[in-house]
Design a protein around this motif. Structure first.
Motif, mmCIF file in Angstrom:
data_model
loop_
_atom_site.group_PDB
_atom_site.id
_atom_site.type_symbol
_atom_site.label_atom_id
_atom_site.label_comp_id
_atom_site.label_asym_id
_atom_site.label_seq_id
_atom_site.Cartn_x
_atom_site.Cartn_y
_atom_site.Cartn_z
ATOM 1 N N LEU A 1 8.109 1.846 16.874
ATOM 2 C CA LEU A 1 7.827 1.642 18.177
ATOM 3 C C LEU A 1 6.971 0.394 18.378
ATOM 4 O O LEU A 1 7.149 -0.234 19.356
ATOM 5 C CB LEU A 1 6.798 2.872 18.726
ATOM 6 C CG LEU A 1 7.702 4.326 18.809
ATOM 7 C CD1 LEU A 1 6.598 5.351 19.166
ATOM 8 C CD2 LEU A 1 8.601 4.178 20.081
ATOM 9 N N GLU A 2 6.024 0.046 17.488
ATOM 10 C CA GLU A 2 5.465 -1.251 17.609
ATOM 11 C C GLU A 2 6.546 -2.543 17.547
ATOM 12 O O GLU A 2 6.306 -3.339 18.178
ATOM 13 C CB GLU A 2 4.602 -1.463 16.439
ATOM 14 C CG GLU A 2 3.722 -2.704 16.630
ATOM 15 C CD GLU A 2 2.901 -3.120 15.337
ATOM 16 O OE1 GLU A 2 2.514 -4.076 15.046
ATOM 17 O OE2 GLU A 2 2.116 -1.876 14.924
ATOM 18 N N GLY A 3 7.753 -2.422 16.628
ATOM 19 C CA GLY A 3 8.503 -3.375 16.558
ATOM 20 C C GLY A 3 9.703 -3.263 17.664
ATOM 21 O O GLY A 3 10.359 -4.313 18.019
ATOM 22 N N ILE A 4 9.874 -2.130 17.987
ATOM 23 C CA ILE A 4 10.956 -1.739 19.149
ATOM 24 C C ILE A 4 10.227 -0.909 20.055
ATOM 25 O O ILE A 4 10.443 0.306 20.189
ATOM 26 C CB ILE A 4 12.240 -1.075 18.556
ATOM 27 C CG1 ILE A 4 12.590 -1.886 17.073
ATOM 28 C CG2 ILE A 4 13.194 -0.821 19.732
ATOM 29 C CD1 ILE A 4 13.833 -1.155 16.557
ATOM 30 N N PRO A 5 9.629 -1.660 20.953
ATOM 31 C CA PRO A 5 8.863 -0.762 22.268
ATOM 32 C C PRO A 5 9.735 0.056 23.207
ATOM 33 O O PRO A 5 9.142 0.907 23.593
ATOM 34 C CB PRO A 5 8.020 -1.909 23.103
ATOM 35 C CG PRO A 5 8.045 -3.113 21.981
ATOM 36 C CD PRO A 5 9.377 -3.120 21.162
ATOM 37 N N ASP A 6 10.802 -0.173 23.223
ATOM 38 C CA ASP A 6 11.651 0.630 24.264
ATOM 39 C C ASP A 6 12.372 1.814 23.456
ATOM 40 O O ASP A 6 13.163 2.663 24.149
ATOM 41 C CB ASP A 6 12.670 -0.151 24.985
ATOM 42 C CG ASP A 6 13.915 -0.510 24.007
ATOM 43 O OD1 ASP A 6 13.415 -1.059 22.810
ATOM 44 O OD2 ASP A 6 14.928 -0.676 24.466
ATOM 45 N N ALA A 7 12.175 2.086 22.104
ATOM 46 C CA ALA A 7 12.656 3.151 21.390
ATOM 47 C C ALA A 7 12.247 4.440 21.448
ATOM 48 O O ALA A 7 11.049 4.720 22.033
ATOM 49 C CB ALA A 7 12.460 2.744 19.711
ATOM 50 N N ARG A 8 13.112 5.320 21.577
ATOM 51 C CA ARG A 8 12.763 6.845 21.173
ATOM 52 C C ARG A 8 13.221 7.043 19.785
ATOM 53 O O ARG A 8 14.052 6.880 19.248
ATOM 54 C CB ARG A 8 13.849 7.902 22.093
ATOM 55 C CG ARG A 8 13.373 7.740 23.666
ATOM 56 C CD ARG A 8 14.054 8.818 24.464
ATOM 57 N NE ARG A 8 15.401 9.143 23.832
ATOM 58 C CZ ARG A 8 16.691 9.002 24.506
ATOM 59 N NH1 ARG A 8 16.750 8.517 25.704
ATOM 60 N NH2 ARG A 8 17.375 9.366 23.673
ATOM 61 N N VAL A 9 11.891 7.598 19.416
ATOM 62 C CA VAL A 9 12.074 7.840 17.353
ATOM 63 C C VAL A 9 11.798 9.220 17.361
ATOM 64 O O VAL A 9 11.043 9.792 17.736
ATOM 65 C CB VAL A 9 11.005 7.017 16.880
ATOM 66 C CG1 VAL A 9 11.286 7.003 15.297
ATOM 67 C CG2 VAL A 9 11.164 5.490 17.500
ATOM 68 N N GLU A 10 12.835 9.756 16.497
ATOM 69 C CA GLU A 10 12.559 10.968 15.959
ATOM 70 C C GLU A 10 12.807 11.073 14.384
ATOM 71 O O GLU A 10 13.538 10.426 13.996
ATOM 72 C CB GLU A 10 13.782 12.079 16.311
ATOM 73 C CG GLU A 10 14.002 12.312 17.842
ATOM 74 C CD GLU A 10 15.435 12.881 18.294
ATOM 75 O OE1 GLU A 10 15.949 13.584 17.358
ATOM 76 O OE2 GLU A 10 15.718 12.827 19.487
ATOM 77 N N ILE A 11 11.666 11.459 13.512
ATOM 78 C CA ILE A 11 11.562 11.471 12.194
ATOM 79 C C ILE A 11 11.646 12.712 11.945
ATOM 80 O O ILE A 11 11.065 13.662 12.305
ATOM 81 C CB ILE A 11 10.376 10.762 11.831
ATOM 82 C CG1 ILE A 11 9.956 9.428 12.418
ATOM 83 C CG2 ILE A 11 10.310 10.578 10.457
ATOM 84 C CD1 ILE A 11 10.977 8.198 11.897
ATOM 85 N N THR A 12 12.374 13.028 10.724
ATOM 86 C CA THR A 12 12.547 14.174 9.980
ATOM 87 C C THR A 12 12.347 14.261 8.588
ATOM 88 O O THR A 12 12.864 13.220 7.906
ATOM 89 C CB THR A 12 13.907 15.136 10.245
ATOM 90 O OG1 THR A 12 14.316 14.845 11.601
ATOM 91 C CG2 THR A 12 14.083 16.415 9.362
ATOM 92 N N ASP A 13 11.469 14.932 7.980
ATOM 93 C CA ASP A 13 11.108 14.944 6.489
ATOM 94 C C ASP A 13 12.397 15.815 5.692
ATOM 95 O O ASP A 13 12.320 17.016 5.862
ATOM 96 C CB ASP A 13 9.785 15.201 6.375
ATOM 97 C CG ASP A 13 9.382 15.251 4.863
ATOM 98 O OD1 ASP A 13 10.095 14.973 3.957
ATOM 99 O OD2 ASP A 13 8.054 15.602 4.643
ATOM 100 N N LEU A 14 13.306 15.166 5.279
ATOM 101 C CA LEU A 14 14.428 15.606 4.803
ATOM 102 C C LEU A 14 14.111 16.679 3.359
ATOM 103 O O LEU A 14 14.664 17.859 3.448
ATOM 104 C CB LEU A 14 15.498 14.506 4.506
ATOM 105 C CG LEU A 14 16.026 13.874 5.420
ATOM 106 C CD1 LEU A 14 16.753 12.674 4.701
ATOM 107 C CD2 LEU A 14 16.652 14.689 6.426
ATOM 108 N N ALA A 15 13.035 16.266 2.493
ATOM 109 C CA ALA A 15 12.697 17.106 1.390
ATOM 110 C C ALA A 15 11.343 17.988 1.499
ATOM 111 O O ALA A 15 10.978 18.494 0.488
ATOM 112 C CB ALA A 15 12.950 16.074 0.323
ATOM 113 N N GLY A 16 10.676 17.466 2.576
ATOM 114 C CA GLY A 16 9.357 18.310 2.667
ATOM 115 C C GLY A 16 8.436 17.687 1.712
ATOM 116 O O GLY A 16 7.408 18.157 1.482
ATOM 117 N N ASP A 17 8.704 16.566 1.087
ATOM 118 C CA ASP A 17 8.057 15.786 0.152
ATOM 119 C C ASP A 17 7.224 14.428 0.539
ATOM 120 O O ASP A 17 6.620 13.981 -0.070
ATOM 121 C CB ASP A 17 8.538 15.538 -1.203
ATOM 122 C CG ASP A 17 9.770 14.397 -0.776
ATOM 123 O OD1 ASP A 17 10.064 14.056 0.510
ATOM 124 O OD2 ASP A 17 10.574 14.238 -1.728
ATOM 125 N N GLY A 18 7.555 14.170 2.005
ATOM 126 C CA GLY A 18 6.839 13.065 2.376
ATOM 127 C C GLY A 18 7.313 11.669 1.927
ATOM 128 O O GLY A 18 6.858 10.604 2.212
#
Length: 77
Positions: free
Chosen positions: A13-30
């Motif tokens: 978001l800092e680099g692309i201020p107009d973005a909508r971002v969804e993050i998913t932890d795929l393995a539950g390991d961070g």
């Protein structure tokens, strides 16, 4: 050291201020994430350039603090 999902989101978001971002932890390991980044500023850019903009926003953390990122980019409908 692994990155937290909220840290990844904040960097994007800092680099692309107009973005909508969804993050998913795929393995539950961070350590293995998927990111969906939607931004009007991607309009007209080839997919590879969209991905490059996300990697630039992450500031060189790919392959280091951020081990794996499955990336999807798009423009708003």
């Amino acid at each position: 050291m692994a990155m937290a999902a909220d840290e990844i989101e904040a960097l994007i978001l800092e680099g692309i201020p107009d973005a909508r971002v969804e993050i998913t932890d795929l393995a539950g390991d961070g350590d293995h994430y998927a990111a969906r980044v939607v931004a009007e500023s991607f309009r007209g850019l080839p997919r590879i350039r969209q991905h490059q903009k996300v990697y630039e926003a992450l500031g060189g953390r790919m392959g280091g603090a951020l081990h794996a990122l499955q990336l999807t980019t798009a423009t708003p409908d």
